[in-house]
Design an enzyme around this catalytic site. Structure first.
Site, short mmCIF file in Angstrom:
data_model
loop_
_atom_site.label_atom_id
_atom_site.label_comp_id
_atom_site.label_asym_id
_atom_site.label_seq_id
_atom_site.Cartn_x
_atom_site.Cartn_y
_atom_site.Cartn_z
N HIS A 1 43.51 31.86 38.53
CA HIS A 1 43.75 31.80 39.97
C HIS A 1 42.88 32.80 40.71
CE1 HIS A 1 46.56 34.67 38.14
NE2 HIS A 1 46.59 35.32 39.29
N ARG B 1 46.03 38.32 55.35
CA ARG B 1 46.94 37.79 54.36
C ARG B 1 47.49 38.94 53.51
NH1 ARG B 1 46.41 35.71 49.05
NH2 ARG B 1 48.21 34.36 48.71
N HIS C 1 40.89 35.03 37.82
CA HIS C 1 41.39 35.77 36.66
C HIS C 1 42.68 35.11 36.18
CE1 HIS C 1 43.74 37.37 40.03
NE2 HIS C 1 44.69 37.63 39.14
N ASP D 1 46.49 36.49 34.66
CA ASP D 1 47.25 37.73 34.60
C ASP D 1 47.56 38.05 33.14
OD1 ASP D 1 47.18 37.77 37.36
OD2 ASP D 1 49.23 37.03 37.62
#
Ligand SMILES: C=C1C[C@]23C[C@H]1CC[C@H]2[C@@]12CCC[C@@](C)(C(=O)O1)[C@H]2[C@@H]3C(=O)O
Ligand SMILES: O=C(O)CCC(=O)C(=O)O
Ligand SMILES: [Fe+2]
Length: 358
Positions: free
Chosen positions: A289, A299, A232, A234
């Site tokens: 990203h 993570r 996507h 941002d």
């Protein structure tokens, strides 16, 4: 028309199946619903950046005298960079990582007490973009905008005030940093405060607003076959991302494929968002990203999503549009853009693009 982010999705509910989250820790095999192929995402099997290419987004020292130009160049070529010497105290980064870790370690019933509603903005749940994909993502998230007090009280009946304090301090630091980064990159294009009156530094930052997105990517039995967070861009001006020491963030470049952004202790990742792409008349790239997951280490990441007030019209800076052409995009507010994104996802940018005559 909404003036705060909390209201943005009120008329645009998306059904997000939070309650069907599995207990990630108990799965020894990847369920089919989490198994991704290129049918689920055309970029899924795009090549990773060639081994030995050694190229990733630049790491920029904010104290370097040439930092503005380096940032400008990174915004044009990558749409992303990392920063060192950003001035945010290391202790605060550790605090927000600790808060994020503690939140996701809570029992799922507790987290669901603060579940985000379909038309809501804040709270616990799957990524908002989940509704655009057939497969589930191996992650859980928590979105904060405005005061987290009500949600945090449900999560931590005793300790909520301490955690609210961390969020407040973190947002304050991020706001200052984001505005500094925006002006450094604009200055590198010869754009000054005279050219964008609504974003003047002197106008005491009331012209901006933000959200925090906490992300958790649990350990996964088959990381190569699933997705942590699907590709996507941002919808922000800028996003400042803190990642813990487990790699997973990747940025996409047409010429290189997926490029991993290695965690650099103490540094922050900055992404150009769609609104900055619009403001720069397309000169700055809003970077695609995604996040991959890991077989042995969980993570965490914390995204500070930053944009203008909901009622500010964003349009390409006049100076960056050549006199004989029309601007690449029509003007749009952040609220309008978020709603366009909520309904049309990755078509949102092209929907506000001006079609050039001739
Ligand atoms: C202020 C924002 C920006 C949002 C929507 C809203 C709150 C949460 C943000 C994210 C965070 C995770 C990726 C993303 C794509 C998502 O699904 O939720 C982002 C989205 C956007 O940048 O469009
Ligand atoms: O976890 C990451 O590295 C990416 C998170 C992200 O892209 C987001 O929250 O918008
Ligand atoms: Fe993102």
């Amino acid at each position: 028309m909404p003036t705060v982010l909390t209201d943005v999705f009120r008329g645009h509910p998306i059904h997000l199946p939070h309650t069907h989250q599995p207990d990630f820790t108990s799965l020894s095999e990847l369920p089919d619903s989490y198994t991704w192929t290129s049918k689920d995402d055309p970029l899924f099997t795009a090549p990773p950046s060639p081994p030995g290419a050694g190229e990733s987004i630049p790491l920029i020292d904010l104290n370097h005298p040439d930092a503005a130009n380096q940032i400008g160049r990174a915004c044009r070529t990558w749409g992303a960079f990392q920063i060192a010497n950003h001035g945010v105290p290391l202790e605060l980064l550790q605090d927000i990582e600790f808060l994020t870790g503690s939140l996701f370690q809570l029992p799922v019933q507790r987290k669901l007490k603060a579940a985000r509603s379909d038309a809501g903005f804040s709270g616990y749940g799957v990524a908002r973009i989940s509704s655009f994909f057939n497969k589930k993502m191996w992650s859980e998230g928590f979105t904060i905008t405005g005061s987290p007090l009500n949600d945090f009280r449900k999560l931590w009946p005793q300790l909520h005030l301490n955690y609210c304090d961390i969020v407040e301090q973190y947002e304050e630091q991020m706001q200052k940093l984001a505005s500094k980064l925006m002006w450094l990159s604009l200055n590198s294009l010869g754009v000054s405060e005279e050219d964008i009156k609504w974003a003047r530094v002197s106008s005491d930052l009331n012209w901006a607003q933000s959200a925090l997105q906490l992300n958790h990517y649990p350990v996964c039995p088959e990381p190569d076959r699933t997705m942590g967070l699907a590709p996507h861009t941002d919808s922000t001006l800028l996003t400042i991302l803190y990642q813990n020491n487990t790699a997973g963030l990747q940025v996409f470049r047409d010429d290189l494929g997926w490029v991993t952004v290695p965690p650099v202790p103490g540094s922050l990742v900055v992404n150009v968002g769609d609104l900055f792409h619009i403001l720069s008349n397309g000169l700055f790239k809003s970077v695609i990203h995604r996040a991959r997951v890991n077989q042995t280490r969980s993570r965490l990441s914390v995204a500070f999503l930053w944009g203008p007030r909901s009622d500010t019209k964003i349009s390409p800076v006049r100076k960056l549009v050549s006199p004989d052409e029309s601007p690449l995009y029509r003007s749009v507010t952040w609220a309008e853009y978020l709603r366009t994104k909520a309904t049309h996802f990755n078509k949102a940018l092209s929907m506000i693009r001006n079609h050039r005559e001739k």
